[in-house]
Write a protein that holds these residues in place. Structure first.
Motif, PDB file in Angstrom:
ATOM      1  N   HIS A  39      18.588  58.058   6.466  1.00 57.09           N
ATOM      2  CA  HIS A  39      20.029  57.845   6.615  1.00 57.09           C
ATOM      3  C   HIS A  39      20.390  56.373   6.432  1.00 57.09           C
ATOM      4  O   HIS A  39      21.344  56.035   5.721  1.00 57.09           O
ATOM      5  N   ASP A  44      24.644  59.363   3.929  1.00 57.29           N
ATOM      6  CA  ASP A  44      24.939  60.537   4.752  1.00 57.29           C
ATOM      7  C   ASP A  44      24.382  61.845   4.203  1.00 57.29           C
ATOM      8  O   ASP A  44      24.393  62.867   4.902  1.00 57.29           O
ATOM      9  N   TYR A  63      23.976  64.054   7.395  1.00 64.83           N
ATOM     10  CA  TYR A  63      23.993  63.092   8.485  1.00 64.83           C
ATOM     11  C   TYR A  63      25.382  62.584   8.863  1.00 64.83           C
ATOM     12  O   TYR A  63      25.497  61.601   9.595  1.00 64.83           O
TER      13      TYR A  63
END
Length: 457
Positions: A39, A44, A63
């Motif tokens: 991440h 994301d 994420y």
């Protein structure tokens, strides 16, 4: 090759890993750290590859709260529980509420939902209080005034959920469950994370051990269910309520379905709560000022020594905030997997049809856009005002959408009342460093003991 598939192979960033094995060793050695670094380095939506050519698996980590909302809620129909991990759970624990889909899931949910209303769950508070009292007695005699919170919270949570499930038959079930449940859970985890598993029918030592443990679990549940049916009448424990549950057209759960629901409740109802309680105690032991404030709240409400009731839950707002912050840092379900049925877009990333996706609470709960200084333990993050100002899926320890955990109020009630009883009786001190080595199987796991020092009040 469709445009979406072409884009997915060229646009989705992720760690390159080793030339032949990708990120296989990183995911095996430190899955949570690998998710986090993915991440931080790639954003994301992150694409991981793992395994040798021919057995290679792709995994797309999601994420952001917005992406998680798509997977679990707004596009939930496109993300199904059809991956290898859920299939392994089905094979061992049955097709209960956690793993079932479509008409099976809708039917089970209709029958079981009335047993998990807030009013019904509040009726389990006395069983939670009784098990908390037993735990206080046990800890009062702890050698050296120290315990391993991992083992102790697992024992407490298992006894509590087994008491609620089996009532008077608690002791008949408990030994078989305590011995065999970890064997099956670890077997499922190993197979679920393996790029390729041997058939369960092969007579290897691991298969034989797991199959024997499964049979023992099935037998103890089937015996209790058959004895209840032969005795007739109804009981007020959860098994009795499940057996008596009827749909509008008279539909009911047959004995096999009853056993499958019981096993799923044992799985989901004790490991998750045990994890939350373990790390709540660990964090309180590292933050004496937070512990002092939580204890003052408990003493003001329960200073007369009485057993906590469900009505006391709302009178413990700060302790609830402590628990929620512990669940942010140590979510019992650190990653939730799904299989994408159709090609879709999450953020600006195309996810191909057939992709394995993973909504990772462990990472989202540390997303710096939503959680400043994310590794800091701060229960004030969960004041009502702070919660109202955050994205709904910035914190999702119980999942969300149409498959949100049916037992979330039970888990919160058990955890808050259990913590209240322990803090009333003991001052706790963390005996291990703040950063506990972690991994995850079906749930988040400490890789060693989490030791707590106890001072009787």
């Amino acid at each position: 090759m469709t445009l979406g598939v072409l884009l997915s192979t060229t646009r989705i960033p992720g760690p390159p890993g080793l030339p032949l094995l990708g990120s296989m060793f990183d995911l095996k050695r430190d899955p949570l750290g690998t998710y986090l670094s993915g991440h931080r380095e790639h954003g994301d939506v992150v694409r991981f590859t793992a395994g040798p050519p021919g057995l290679r698996v792709e995994l797309f980590g999601i994420y952001s709260p917005e992406g998680v909302q798509q997977v679990l809620a707004t596009q939930a129909a496109n993300f199904r529980k059809e991956n290898v991990f859920y299939e392994e759970i089905r094979q061992s624990f049955g097709n209960g509420l956690l793993t079932s889909q479509d008409e099976d899931y809708q039917r089970q949910r209709r029958l079981i939902q009335p047993l998990f209303t807030r009013r019904r769950v509040d009726g389990y508070a006395d069983a939670i209080g009784l098990e908390t009292e037993h735990l206080v007695e046990r800890w009062s005699a702890a050698p050296g005034g120290a315990v391993d919170a991992v083992d102790e919270m697992s024992r407490f949570a298992l006894r509590a959920v087994a008491r609620i499930l089996f009532g008077a038959d608690l002791e008949a079930a408990l030994d078989a469950v305590r011995v065999n449940f970890p064997v099956v859970a670890h077997y499922v985890t190993a197979r679920g994370f393996s790029p390729k598993s041997i058939p369960r029918s092969w007579p290897t030592p691991g298969n034989r051990k797991a199959m024997a443990a499964e049979r023992s679990l099935y037998e103890v549940c089937d015996t209790i269910i058959a004895q209840r049916a032969a005795a007739g009448g109804e009981s007020e424990d959860l098994l009795g309520l499940l057996a008596a549950a009827r749909g509008e057209d008279g539909e009911r759960l047959d004995p096999t379905e009853l056993r499958e629901q019981v096993l799923i409740f044992l799985l989901a109802g004790h490991e998750t709560t045990a994890t939350s309680l373990t790390f709540a105690l660990h964090l309180l032991g590292h933050h004496p000022e937070v512990q002092r404030r939580a204890r003052e709240e408990v003493d003001a409400l329960l200073g007369d020594g009485r057993r906590p009731t469900a009505a006391d839950y709302n009178g413990l707002p700060y302790l609830t905030m402590v628990l929620k912050e512990a669940m942010r840092l140590y979510p019992a379900a650190p990653a939730v997997g799904r299989l994408a049925v159709q090609e879709c877009v999450i953020g600006d990333t195309v996810i191909p049809a057939g992709a394995n996706v993973m909504a990772a609470a462990y990472v989202v709960h540390r997303h710096e856009k939503h959680w400043p200084d994310p590794e800091r333990f701060d229960p004030e993050r969960f004041t009502p005002e702070a919660e109202a100002g955050r994205h709904r899926y910035a914190w999702f320890p119980f999942g969300g959408g149409p498959r949100a955990c049916i037992g979330q109020h039970f888990s919160m009630l058990e955890s808050v009342l259990g913590l209240a009883g322990l803090l009333r009786a003991f001052e706790v001190e963390a005996l291990d460093p703040r950063d506990v080595p972690l991994t995850h199987g079906i749930t988040l796991e400490a890789t060693g003991p989490v030791r707590i020092g106890l001072t009787r009040r």
